[in-house]
Design a protein around this motif. Structure first.
Motif, mmCIF file in Angstrom:
data_model
loop_
_atom_site.group_PDB
_atom_site.id
_atom_site.type_symbol
_atom_site.label_atom_id
_atom_site.label_comp_id
_atom_site.label_asym_id
_atom_site.label_seq_id
_atom_site.Cartn_x
_atom_site.Cartn_y
_atom_site.Cartn_z
ATOM 1 N N VAL A 128 14.661 16.171 50.025
ATOM 2 C CA VAL A 128 14.137 14.910 49.501
ATOM 3 C C VAL A 128 12.611 14.928 49.459
ATOM 4 C CG1 VAL A 128 13.961 12.423 49.920
ATOM 5 C CG2 VAL A 128 16.158 13.591 50.245
ATOM 6 N N SER A 129 11.977 15.280 50.566
ATOM 7 C CA SER A 129 10.522 15.210 50.656
ATOM 8 C C SER A 129 9.836 16.267 49.808
ATOM 9 C CB SER A 129 10.080 15.341 52.119
ATOM 10 O OG SER A 129 10.497 14.211 52.859
ATOM 11 N N VAL A 130 10.390 17.474 49.766
ATOM 12 C CA VAL A 130 9.795 18.530 48.940
ATOM 13 C C VAL A 130 9.882 18.168 47.470
ATOM 14 C CG1 VAL A 130 10.093 20.895 48.128
ATOM 15 C CG2 VAL A 130 10.122 20.414 50.580
ATOM 16 N N GLN A 131 11.065 17.753 47.017
ATOM 17 C CA GLN A 131 11.250 17.495 45.595
ATOM 18 C C GLN A 131 10.531 16.233 45.126
ATOM 19 O OE1 GLN A 131 15.687 18.839 45.964
ATOM 20 N NE2 GLN A 131 15.173 18.858 43.804
ATOM 21 N N MET A 132 10.135 15.378 46.053
ATOM 22 C CA MET A 132 9.299 14.236 45.704
ATOM 23 C C MET A 132 7.923 14.702 45.237
ATOM 24 S SD MET A 132 8.094 11.069 48.135
ATOM 25 C CE MET A 132 9.759 10.864 48.782
ATOM 26 N N MET A 133 7.457 15.819 45.780
ATOM 27 C CA MET A 133 6.123 16.313 45.457
ATOM 28 C C MET A 133 6.129 17.398 44.383
ATOM 29 S SD MET A 133 4.590 14.300 47.412
ATOM 30 C CE MET A 133 2.995 14.872 46.846
ATOM 31 N N THR A 134 7.132 18.255 44.410
ATOM 32 C CA THR A 134 7.204 19.352 43.446
ATOM 33 C C THR A 134 8.650 19.509 42.996
ATOM 34 O OG1 THR A 134 6.813 21.743 43.112
ATOM 35 C CG2 THR A 134 7.247 21.009 45.385
ATOM 36 N N PRO A 135 9.029 18.813 41.915
ATOM 37 C CA PRO A 135 10.442 18.710 41.525
ATOM 38 C C PRO A 135 11.151 20.041 41.314
ATOM 39 C CG PRO A 135 9.086 17.181 40.261
ATOM 40 C CD PRO A 135 8.149 18.041 41.036
ATOM 41 N N ASP A 136 10.422 21.046 40.849
ATOM 42 C CA ASP A 136 11.056 22.329 40.545
ATOM 43 C C ASP A 136 10.660 23.414 41.542
ATOM 44 O OD1 ASP A 136 12.141 21.187 38.125
ATOM 45 O OD2 ASP A 136 10.137 21.399 37.257
ATOM 46 N N GLY A 137 10.041 23.012 42.650
ATOM 47 C CA GLY A 137 9.460 24.010 43.527
ATOM 48 C C GLY A 137 10.240 24.358 44.777
ATOM 49 N N LEU A 138 11.407 23.739 44.977
ATOM 50 C CA LEU A 138 12.166 24.013 46.199
ATOM 51 C C LEU A 138 12.958 25.304 46.050
ATOM 52 C CD1 LEU A 138 13.019 23.113 49.013
ATOM 53 C CD2 LEU A 138 14.878 21.804 47.960
ATOM 54 N N ARG A 139 12.726 26.235 46.956
ATOM 55 C CA ARG A 139 13.453 27.504 46.969
ATOM 56 C C ARG A 139 14.298 27.564 48.235
ATOM 57 N NH1 ARG A 139 12.162 26.809 42.686
ATOM 58 N NH2 ARG A 139 10.670 27.924 41.362
ATOM 59 N N LYS A 140 15.566 27.949 48.072
ATOM 60 C CA LYS A 140 16.504 27.952 49.187
ATOM 61 C C LYS A 140 17.086 29.344 49.397
ATOM 62 C CE LYS A 140 17.998 23.193 48.194
ATOM 63 N NZ LYS A 140 19.170 22.304 47.977
ATOM 64 N N VAL A 141 17.200 29.730 50.658
ATOM 65 C CA VAL A 141 17.863 30.979 51.016
ATOM 66 C C VAL A 141 19.120 30.602 51.783
ATOM 67 C CG1 VAL A 141 17.684 33.166 52.242
ATOM 68 C CG2 VAL A 141 15.650 32.184 51.136
ATOM 69 N N GLN A 142 20.265 30.884 51.181
ATOM 70 C CA GLN A 142 21.537 30.478 51.767
ATOM 71 C C GLN A 142 21.973 31.441 52.870
ATOM 72 O OE1 GLN A 142 23.517 27.782 51.277
ATOM 73 N NE2 GLN A 142 24.937 28.595 52.806
ATOM 74 N N ALA A 143 22.380 30.881 54.000
ATOM 75 C CA ALA A 143 22.950 31.698 55.074
ATOM 76 C C ALA A 143 24.281 32.291 54.631
ATOM 77 C CB ALA A 143 23.145 30.847 56.321
ATOM 78 N N ASP A 144 24.670 33.406 55.211
ATOM 79 C CA ASP A 144 25.967 33.985 54.887
ATOM 80 C C ASP A 144 27.064 33.275 55.679
ATOM 81 O OD1 ASP A 144 25.922 35.013 57.483
ATOM 82 O OD2 ASP A 144 25.336 37.028 56.854
ATOM 83 N N GLU A 145 28.258 33.829 55.692
ATOM 84 C CA GLU A 145 29.394 33.163 56.329
ATOM 85 C C GLU A 145 29.205 32.972 57.831
ATOM 86 O OE1 GLU A 145 33.014 35.132 55.403
ATOM 87 O OE2 GLU A 145 33.007 34.526 53.295
ATOM 88 N N SER A 146 28.321 33.766 58.430
ATOM 89 C CA SER A 146 28.078 33.618 59.870
ATOM 90 C C SER A 146 27.258 32.369 60.174
ATOM 91 C CB SER A 146 27.333 34.847 60.410
ATOM 92 O OG SER A 146 25.969 34.837 59.990
ATOM 93 N N LEU A 147 26.576 31.812 59.164
ATOM 94 C CA LEU A 147 25.681 30.652 59.273
ATOM 95 C C LEU A 147 24.447 30.918 60.132
ATOM 96 C CD1 LEU A 147 28.140 27.608 59.525
ATOM 97 C CD2 LEU A 147 27.053 28.586 57.500
ATOM 98 N N ALA A 148 24.203 32.178 60.504
ATOM 99 C CA ALA A 148 22.988 32.524 61.230
ATOM 100 C C ALA A 148 21.791 32.492 60.285
ATOM 101 C CB ALA A 148 23.129 33.905 61.855
ATOM 102 N N PHE A 149 20.602 32.292 60.833
ATOM 103 C CA PHE A 149 19.401 32.247 60.004
ATOM 104 C C PHE A 149 19.206 33.588 59.299
ATOM 105 C CE2 PHE A 149 14.745 32.752 59.502
ATOM 106 C CZ PHE A 149 14.507 31.668 58.673
ATOM 107 N N PRO A 150 19.057 33.590 57.969
ATOM 108 C CA PRO A 150 18.981 34.841 57.192
ATOM 109 C C PRO A 150 17.561 35.410 57.184
ATOM 110 C CG PRO A 150 18.943 32.965 55.707
ATOM 111 C CD PRO A 150 19.083 32.399 57.097
ATOM 112 N N PHE A 151 17.106 35.930 58.311
ATOM 113 C CA PHE A 151 15.696 36.261 58.500
ATOM 114 C C PHE A 151 15.157 37.231 57.452
ATOM 115 C CE2 PHE A 151 12.536 39.150 60.452
ATOM 116 C CZ PHE A 151 11.481 38.253 60.516
#
Length: 363
Positions: free
Chosen positions: A119-142
């Motif tokens: 919500v807060s990121v896209q309020m400032m930069t609508p197309d600028g949010l980049r997401k890295v999805q965790a795998d099935e383990s849900l651990a942080f994908p470092f």
């Protein structure tokens, strides 16, 4: 009479039209609240005493946060200009985005995580949010997260422990991320820090692009008072203070925070209740055969599968609220349960056993 055409109607910024909305399911919560990761019991008794001592004259004054910021800074081993008190961590996230993101900048998060980042990121930069999805383990994908940093990355947000998974990111990994993106602010959301213990707070000031967020809603039990904080390099906090309202934190919260900080024994008691209860809940889930993600926070995320909605409703009928997290990326069929004091863990487990039997759940 002239007709108002669409071109003459008021419209918001493009970012407001495009940004997602957060609708917390707050209605009808007159039950055992194991859904929102709140303190399930109470704040320190000293907070209650302080509330009763607030005078009517005190309520007529504008709040003054600077003196309390100095108290909080001393408590954290920091200088006053390195701390900004906020209206909960929700506002803290918003202020960091407002201070450091422009339209066209990129912000980087991993998912699943706290929806208010979106919500807060896209309020400032609508197309600028980049997401890295965790795998099935849900651990942080470092490794993949590190590789996703680009010269356009201006803000990186990492929660540790993470919500809704309870996963942690090591201090060493966080410092590597900060070093890999000197042009970006690294916001480490430590809302659940007290239930884990590892922190980057000692790196505030020495890591010039680091800001740490904390809340007093969870372990301190002050969610209704709405108070959190940002701690970081004085220069960064100065920019963030500039975009903040001077009266963003209410005076009642400011009055109560110092006495809450003083009562370290009460905080330690509640955190220990959660730590023991968390182990007990995970052991109970093991006995029931329910898969779950090992948590370092005050909640446990469990995989129920296709009957996740049925379980939430069955638990509600027994007076216990759970949070369905199936809409989170990679969490289809997952349900989250908050860990509180011993009696509440007992009630939650008993209701869970009965509800799983009622819905004929099988792994």
């Amino acid at each position: 009479m002239s007709t108002i055409t669409e071109s003459k109607t008021v419209t918001p910024r493009r970012a407001v039209l495009a940004m997602p909305e957060y609708h917390p399911p707050l209605a009808g919560r007159e039950a055992l609240r194991l859904d929102f990761n709140e303190n399930t019991f109470a704040p320190s008794p000293r907070v209650i005493e302080r509330l009763h001592a607030i005078t009517s004259e005190g309520l007529t004054k504008y709040p003054e946060r600077q003196g309390v910021e100095a108290i909080v800074a001393k408590h954290l081993g920091l200088k006053a200009d390195q701390v900004l008190l906020t209206n909960g961590v929700d506002e803290a996230i918003h202020l960091v985005c407002a201070a450091f993101l422009e339209d066209g900048d990129e912000a980087l998060i991993s998912t699943p995580s706290f929806f208010m980042y979106d919500v807060s990121v896209q309020m400032m930069t609508p197309d600028g949010l980049r997401k890295v999805q965790a795998d099935e383990s849900l651990a942080f994908p470092f490794e993949r997260f590190l590789a996703a940093i680009t010269p356009k990355t201006k803000l990186i947000i990492v929660a540790s422990p993470n919500n809704p998974t309870g996963a942690v990111v090591s201090r060493e990994a966080l410092l590597q991320i900060a070093a890999a993106a000197p042009q970006a602010v690294l916001l480490v959301d430590e809302a659940y820090f007290h239930f884990h213990g590892e922190t980057t707070m000692q790196d505030v000031g020495s890591i010039p692009n680091l800001i740490v967020a904390r809340t007093f809603s969870k372990a301190y039990g002050m969610a209704n008072l709405r108070i959190g904080l940002l701690a970081g390099d004085a220069r960064l906090i100065g920019y963030t203070r500039k975009v903040s309202s001077p009266y963003n934190v209410n005076g009642v919260a400011l009055d109560c925070l110092p006495v809450a900080l003083e009562d370290s024994a009460y905080l330690a008691w509640y955190v220990e209740q959660v730590r023991v209860g968390r182990e007990r809940m995970m052991s109970g889930l093991d006995a029931l055969g329910v898969p779950y993600f090992p948590s370092a926070a005050n909640f446990v995320l469990m995989r129920i599968g296709p009957k996740h909605k049925e379980l939430v409703e069955a638990m509600r009928r027994r007076g216990v609220l759970l949070r369905d997290r199936s809409s989170d990326p990679g969490c289809d069929g997952f349900v989250r349960i908050t860990i509180g004091v011993e009696a509440h863990v007992t009630a939650g487990l008993e209701a869970l056993v009965a509800s799983l039997k009622e819905i004929a759940w099988t792994r």
